[in-house]
Design a protein around this motif. Structure first.
Motif, PDB file in Angstrom:
ATOM      1  N   LEU A 101     -41.989 -25.750  -9.196  1.00  0.00           N
ATOM      2  CA  LEU A 101     -40.968 -25.498 -10.211  1.00  0.00           C
ATOM      3  C   LEU A 101     -41.354 -26.121 -11.548  1.00  0.00           C
ATOM      4  O   LEU A 101     -41.016 -25.609 -12.611  1.00  0.00           O
ATOM      5  N   LEU A 102     -42.101 -27.233 -11.465  1.00  0.00           N
ATOM      6  CA  LEU A 102     -42.497 -27.900 -12.715  1.00  0.00           C
ATOM      7  C   LEU A 102     -43.518 -27.097 -13.509  1.00  0.00           C
ATOM      8  O   LEU A 102     -43.564 -27.192 -14.734  1.00  0.00           O
ATOM      9  N   VAL A 103     -44.346 -26.318 -12.806  1.00  0.00           N
ATOM     10  CA  VAL A 103     -45.373 -25.551 -13.525  1.00  0.00           C
ATOM     11  C   VAL A 103     -44.920 -24.133 -13.856  1.00  0.00           C
ATOM     12  O   VAL A 103     -45.629 -23.398 -14.529  1.00  0.00           O
ATOM     13  N   LEU A 104     -43.739 -23.775 -13.339  1.00  0.00           N
ATOM     14  CA  LEU A 104     -43.229 -22.429 -13.617  1.00  0.00           C
ATOM     15  C   LEU A 104     -42.998 -22.253 -15.121  1.00  0.00           C
ATOM     16  O   LEU A 104     -42.370 -23.096 -15.754  1.00  0.00           O
ATOM     17  N   PRO A 105     -43.500 -21.171 -15.708  1.00  0.00           N
ATOM     18  CA  PRO A 105     -43.249 -20.941 -17.136  1.00  0.00           C
ATOM     19  C   PRO A 105     -41.750 -20.845 -17.406  1.00  0.00           C
ATOM     20  O   PRO A 105     -40.992 -20.433 -16.530  1.00  0.00           O
ATOM     21  N   SER A 106     -41.353 -21.204 -18.580  1.00  0.00           N
ATOM     22  CA  SER A 106     -39.931 -21.326 -18.860  1.00  0.00           C
ATOM     23  C   SER A 106     -39.210 -19.973 -18.891  1.00  0.00           C
ATOM     24  O   SER A 106     -38.014 -19.910 -18.692  1.00  0.00           O
ATOM     25  N   SER A 107     -39.917 -18.886 -19.125  1.00  0.00           N
ATOM     26  CA  SER A 107     -39.233 -17.587 -19.113  1.00  0.00           C
ATOM     27  C   SER A 107     -40.073 -16.540 -18.403  1.00  0.00           C
ATOM     28  O   SER A 107     -41.264 -16.733 -18.152  1.00  0.00           O
ATOM     29  N   LEU A 108     -39.433 -15.437 -18.071  1.00  0.00           N
ATOM     30  CA  LEU A 108     -40.124 -14.342 -17.389  1.00  0.00           C
ATOM     31  C   LEU A 108     -41.221 -13.764 -18.287  1.00  0.00           C
ATOM     32  O   LEU A 108     -42.294 -13.391 -17.827  1.00  0.00           O
ATOM     33  N   ASP A 109     -40.962 -13.721 -19.594  1.00  0.00           N
ATOM     34  CA  ASP A 109     -41.944 -13.210 -20.565  1.00  0.00           C
ATOM     35  C   ASP A 109     -43.229 -14.024 -20.495  1.00  0.00           C
ATOM     36  O   ASP A 109     -44.331 -13.493 -20.442  1.00  0.00           O
ATOM     37  N   LEU A 111     -44.274 -15.739 -18.063  1.00  0.00           N
ATOM     38  CA  LEU A 111     -44.929 -15.519 -16.767  1.00  0.00           C
ATOM     39  C   LEU A 111     -45.732 -14.225 -16.797  1.00  0.00           C
ATOM     40  O   LEU A 111     -46.855 -14.154 -16.299  1.00  0.00           O
ATOM     41  N   LEU A 112     -45.162 -13.187 -17.426  1.00  0.00           N
ATOM     42  CA  LEU A 112     -45.838 -11.889 -17.479  1.00  0.00           C
ATOM     43  C   LEU A 112     -46.999 -11.903 -18.468  1.00  0.00           C
ATOM     44  O   LEU A 112     -48.047 -11.317 -18.230  1.00  0.00           O
ATOM     45  N   ASN A 113     -46.810 -12.590 -19.588  1.00  0.00           N
ATOM     46  CA  ASN A 113     -47.848 -12.617 -20.623  1.00  0.00           C
ATOM     47  C   ASN A 113     -49.035 -13.506 -20.272  1.00  0.00           C
ATOM     48  O   ASN A 113     -50.165 -13.208 -20.613  1.00  0.00           O
ATOM     49  N   ALA A 114     -48.699 -14.598 -19.606  1.00  0.00           N
ATOM     50  CA  ALA A 114     -49.790 -15.525 -19.290  1.00  0.00           C
ATOM     51  C   ALA A 114     -49.734 -15.942 -17.829  1.00  0.00           C
ATOM     52  O   ALA A 114     -49.378 -17.068 -17.504  1.00  0.00           O
ATOM     53  N   VAL A 118     -49.890 -20.606 -14.533  1.00  0.00           N
ATOM     54  CA  VAL A 118     -49.396 -21.354 -13.374  1.00  0.00           C
ATOM     55  C   VAL A 118     -50.519 -22.121 -12.665  1.00  0.00           C
ATOM     56  O   VAL A 118     -50.436 -23.338 -12.532  1.00  0.00           O
ATOM     57  N   PRO A 119     -51.612 -21.413 -12.240  1.00  0.00           N
ATOM     58  CA  PRO A 119     -52.681 -22.171 -11.581  1.00  0.00           C
ATOM     59  C   PRO A 119     -53.320 -23.201 -12.513  1.00  0.00           C
ATOM     60  O   PRO A 119     -53.678 -24.293 -12.059  1.00  0.00           O
ATOM     61  N   ALA A 120     -53.416 -22.865 -13.784  1.00  0.00           N
ATOM     62  CA  ALA A 120     -54.026 -23.806 -14.731  1.00  0.00           C
ATOM     63  C   ALA A 120     -53.185 -25.074 -14.837  1.00  0.00           C
ATOM     64  O   ALA A 120     -53.707 -26.188 -14.816  1.00  0.00           O
ATOM     65  N   ARG A 121     -51.855 -24.880 -14.903  1.00  0.00           N
ATOM     66  CA  ARG A 121     -50.969 -26.048 -14.984  1.00  0.00           C
ATOM     67  C   ARG A 121     -51.025 -26.875 -13.708  1.00  0.00           C
ATOM     68  O   ARG A 121     -50.988 -28.099 -13.750  1.00  0.00           O
TER      69      ARG A 121
END
Lengths: 454, 37
Positions: A101-109, A111-114, A118-121
């Protein structure tokens, strides 16, 4: 009359303990909520909360695994152990969620754009020096859970597994506490820090009691093997005598944890049902099936061998339960506590109708035949034997235990007034339980014992 | 853990499972409230 120490019929039941559990687990959230201002988003706060709850649950695992009769009394030690297992899965899920949950991008956008973010974080977190203790705790917890879940499948010796479970758990908890206090923002502050220290001391005290103090106390009240003989193919009957003649206060049908020979160290002990009645004297009788790491070596235990006994445990007994008829259903080595109950009923001169349904592989494997025969003389006892592999001239049942056979154990009595005690393989007990429930036996009158929760 | 499968755990003791489920629900509710506050 022997009153068991841990009757399930305590007025309080398991609910106060459960409420206390929830309170202890939620407490860090409450302390954190009041202790510091919230500065981060929902998902990040959820991640932190999951970490806080998981740490509290992890520390409480040391209490639920400690076989403390006083704490688990209302629920029974077997249910407490199962609670330990089930809550382990919940806390494991929370631990996994915590970094994810800590590495989850803050928005769906995002997540889709980059999606590579997630693995990098995650990689960044895994490599961060200040998170090292947290990463260590996570990795070792994965190992711990995997070993516990796959123990029988990878045929890990029970003693080795239990030792590794304890050592891993201690390292995981130490690393987790370090992680919380060093990297946690809520946990590094006054009240929550004190809470973790308090729970940490509690966990350590529980472990110290279970693994150091209790064995020392048990060593004082020592037992020794009086005799060891075969009772059916692959089954040993061990009689234990108290060295000081003090005996054990128990109810027929309960079980004990037993350690043989070596210095008292509960890593080496195993749960066995008592196949004796406290009315017959102080000797304890065990029926041990030649199966598993230790049981297979049971034949080699010589008379005179010192024995360490922890118990009694469990709520598989008749005392304190109101009934007009008693149905005993045993499968395989499940006859052990049932034969203890039969001995006890016979000794007490119980006049109620009793039925015994006993399913076993074949005649050779049948244990406790002498007990059943003598109980039949003293009691109003109806017996039915079901053999998986019957001999050609067998008159009794064959194959598996049928619902009809289970219903016959009620002996035509009012099902609501029948007390049914089941001990055997899980599948058998589950099926028999369903049949009895459908017949109108109240759930509270169906008592079962399961060996496989060590 | 032991040889019992999770399914067996879930079907074996309805009252215990209900208790654990209740604990999980309470914890999740507390977590959400914590994160939403």
């Amino acid at each position: 009359m022997h009153t068991p120490r841990n009757s399930r019929h305590r007025p309080s039941g398991p609910w106060p303990v459960l409420a206390l559990y929830v309170l202890f687990v939620v407490a860090p959230l409450v302390i954190a909520a009041f202790g510091a201002a919230r500065e981060r988003g929902f998902v990040t706060e959820l991640a932190i909360g999951a970490g806080l709850v998981a740490l509290a649950m992890l520390l409480l695992q040391f209490i639920s695994s400690g076989r403390h009769e006083r704490i688990s009394g209302g629920a029974g030690i077997d249910r407490t152990m199962r609670f330990h297992q089930l809550s382990a899965w919940v806390l494991f899920a929370l631990v996994i969620l915590h970094p994810l949950l800590l590495v989850l991008p803050s928005s769906l956008d995002d997540l889709l754009n980059a999606p590579g973010q997630v693995p990098a974080r995650l990689a960044m977190m895994a490599g961060a020096p200040f998170l090292r203790s947290g990463v260590l705790a996570l990795v070792l917890l994965v190992v711990l859970v995997a070993l516990a879940a796959l123990r029988t499948r990878i045929s890990l010796r029970y003693e080795i597994w239990r030792a590794s479970h304890l050592v891993l758990a201690l390292v995981v908890v130490a690393a987790s506490l370090h992680h919380a206090l060093a990297a946690g923002q809520y946990s590094s502050e006054g009240f929550l820090k004190a809470w973790w220290v308090l729970l940490g001391i509690g966990a350590l005290a529980s472990t110290g009691y279970a693994h150091v103090l209790k064995p020392v106390l048990q060593a004082r009240a020592a037992w020794r093997v009086k005799s060891n003989q075969a009772d059916g193919e692959g089954v040993r009957e061990l009689v234990l005598e108290s060295v000081k003649g003090e005996g054990l206060k128990y109810a027929a049908g309960q079980f004990i944890w037993v350690g043989f020979g070596r210095l008292p160290f509960p890593l080496g002990d195993h749960p066995y049902s008592l196949a004796s009645s406290p009315r017959e004297g102080t000797d304890l009788r065990l029926l041990i099936k030649a199966r598993g790491d230790f049981s297979a070596a049971a034949g080699a235990i010589a008379p005179g061998t010192p024995v360490y006994v922890d118990g009694p445990h469990g709520d598989f007994f008749i005392e304190g339960r109101d009934a007009d008829a008693i149905a005993l259903i045993a499968g395989g080595i499940g006859i052990a506590p049932v034969s203890g109950i039969l001995r006890d009923l016979a000794q007490a001169g119980d006049r109620r109708p009793v039925a015994l349904l006993y399913g076993v592989r074949n005649l050779e494997r049948m244990s406790g035949r002498a007990v059943i025969t003598s109980a039949a003389r003293a009691l109003d006892l109806q017996t039915e034997f079901v053999l998986e592999e019957p001999p050609p001239d067998w008159q009794g049942g064959s194959g598996a235990i049928t619902p009809e056979a289970v219903l016959r154990t009620l002996r035509g009595q009012d099902p609501r007034r029948c007390l049914c005690l089941l001990c055997g393989p899980t599948g058998m007990m589950l099926a028999a339980e369903q049949t009895l429930l459908r017949a109108g036996v109240p759930a509270a009158n169906i008592v079962y014992e399961q060996f496989d929760y060590a | 853990m032991n040889s019992l499968t999770m399914l067996e755990h879930l079907t074996r003791n309805a009252r215990l499972n209900a208790a654990v489920l209740l604990v999980v629900v309470l914890l999740l509710a507390a977590l959400v409230i914590f994160a939403l506050r």
